[in-house]
Motif scaffolding. Sequence first.
Motif, PDB file in Angstrom:
ATOM      1  N   ILE A   1      -0.871  12.629  -7.998  1.00  0.00           N
ATOM      2  CA  ILE A   1      -2.061  11.771  -7.925  1.00  0.00           C
ATOM      3  C   ILE A   1      -2.822  11.813  -9.242  1.00  0.00           C
ATOM      4  N   ASP A   2      -2.952  12.999  -9.832  1.00  0.00           N
ATOM      5  CA  ASP A   2      -3.638  13.126 -11.127  1.00  0.00           C
ATOM      6  C   ASP A   2      -2.919  12.318 -12.206  1.00  0.00           C
TER       7      ASP A   2
ATOM      8  N   GLY B   1      -4.026   5.140 -14.900  1.00  0.00           N
ATOM      9  CA  GLY B   1      -4.798   3.965 -14.504  1.00  0.00           C
ATOM     10  C   GLY B   1      -4.228   3.219 -13.319  1.00  0.00           C
ATOM     11  N   ARG B   2      -3.223   3.777 -12.663  1.00  0.00           N
ATOM     12  CA  ARG B   2      -2.610   3.097 -11.519  1.00  0.00           C
ATOM     13  C   ARG B   2      -3.333   3.416 -10.211  1.00  0.00           C
ATOM     14  N   LEU B   3      -4.226   4.394 -10.240  1.00  0.00           N
ATOM     15  CA  LEU B   3      -5.073   4.714  -9.090  1.00  0.00           C
ATOM     16  C   LEU B   3      -6.520   4.788  -9.563  1.00  0.00           C
ATOM     17  N   PRO B   4      -7.461   4.339  -8.750  1.00  0.00           N
ATOM     18  CA  PRO B   4      -8.876   4.396  -9.165  1.00  0.00           C
ATOM     19  C   PRO B   4      -9.377   5.830  -9.257  1.00  0.00           C
TER      20      PRO B   4
ATOM     21  N   GLU C   1      -7.149   2.772   0.258  1.00  0.00           N
ATOM     22  CA  GLU C   1      -7.427   2.464  -1.149  1.00  0.00           C
ATOM     23  C   GLU C   1      -6.469   3.195  -2.082  1.00  0.00           C
ATOM     24  N   GLY C   2      -6.074   4.413  -1.712  1.00  0.00           N
ATOM     25  CA  GLY C   2      -5.205   5.202  -2.575  1.00  0.00           C
ATOM     26  C   GLY C   2      -3.735   4.881  -2.451  1.00  0.00           C
ATOM     27  N   GLY C   3      -3.340   4.155  -1.418  1.00  0.00           N
ATOM     28  CA  GLY C   3      -1.936   3.793  -1.266  1.00  0.00           C
ATOM     29  C   GLY C   3      -1.109   4.893  -0.610  1.00  0.00           C
ATOM     30  N   ARG C   4       0.215   4.743  -0.748  1.00  0.00           N
ATOM     31  CA  ARG C   4       1.134   5.629  -0.039  1.00  0.00           C
ATOM     32  C   ARG C   4       1.030   7.073  -0.509  1.00  0.00           C
TER      33      ARG C   4
ATOM     34  N   GLY D   1      -1.912   8.610   0.995  1.00  0.00           N
ATOM     35  CA  GLY D   1      -1.650   8.708   2.424  1.00  0.00           C
ATOM     36  C   GLY D   1      -0.776   9.902   2.761  1.00  0.00           C
ATOM     37  N   ASP D   2       0.244  10.137   1.938  1.00  0.00           N
ATOM     38  CA  ASP D   2       1.104  11.314   2.148  1.00  0.00           C
ATOM     39  C   ASP D   2       0.306  12.612   1.986  1.00  0.00           C
ATOM     40  N   TYR D   3      -0.554  12.650   0.960  1.00  0.00           N
ATOM     41  CA  TYR D   3      -1.396  13.832   0.737  1.00  0.00           C
ATOM     42  C   TYR D   3      -2.286  14.086   1.945  1.00  0.00           C
ATOM     43  N   TYR D   4      -2.902  13.031   2.440  1.00  0.00           N
ATOM     44  CA  TYR D   4      -3.813  13.165   3.582  1.00  0.00           C
ATOM     45  C   TYR D   4      -3.049  13.615   4.829  1.00  0.00           C
ATOM     46  N   LEU D   5      -1.898  13.006   5.077  1.00  0.00           N
ATOM     47  CA  LEU D   5      -1.134  13.308   6.279  1.00  0.00           C
ATOM     48  C   LEU D   5      -0.621  14.751   6.267  1.00  0.00           C
TER      49      LEU D   5
END
Length: 219
Positions: free
Chosen positions: A123-124, A130-133, A183-186, A189-193
């Motif tokens: 994610i970092d 610049g591909r993630l806010p 907002e963060g995408g897949r 989502g994987d990190y959250y799950l």
Amino acid sequence: MFSLLYGAAVILPESRSVDAWLVLLGITLLSVCGAVFNRPWASISISFGWLPVMSPMRYLAVAGATASTFLLAYMGWNVLLEHLRAAVADDDRFVITASGLLLAVFGCQFLISMAVDPLIEKIDIEIAAGRLPASVRKFVEAGSHVGWIERFILFAFLVSGSPEAAALVVTAKSFARASEVREGGRLVGDYYLIGTLVSVAVALGVSSITRLGLGLSPF
């Protein structure tokens, strides 16, 4: 009058010690001071430096309410300390439950970190490219603190034998953070799950062990 009579009906049948009479006095005095403060007194008012302008009777009521509040707080604090000493010294259940809670909330954090750290690194990289806010970084940083609260509540419900309430906690968390996950995408989502599943597994495992230590069934 109601506070005096109701307080006497509740307190005195249980105990007529000096402490019981002091608690009854504090409750009655606090009630009287509240009634005196809210009466429409005459327009004569005084002020003492930085204190607000009030009638002398209202100053007296505030002083009495402050004294009675300190009295009740002191009596309540003493009773609380006595119960805590008895719980810690004479009952192993307190130590077992507190140990399980600390282990579930903080002690197993390294397991969750092992599971999600590789995803955080990715994610970092995506944020730096610049591909993630940048707001995703704040979402990730809040994850561990949200996890502490989540495991605290889950542990409390699971140890008390209310797994259905624990399921509501996970559902509420999912609804609260759904927009940020989208907002963060897949990747987010994987990190959250994964983080949520490991956090729930930790709370479930430690609470089951704690219940066994308390002489209860694991679930």
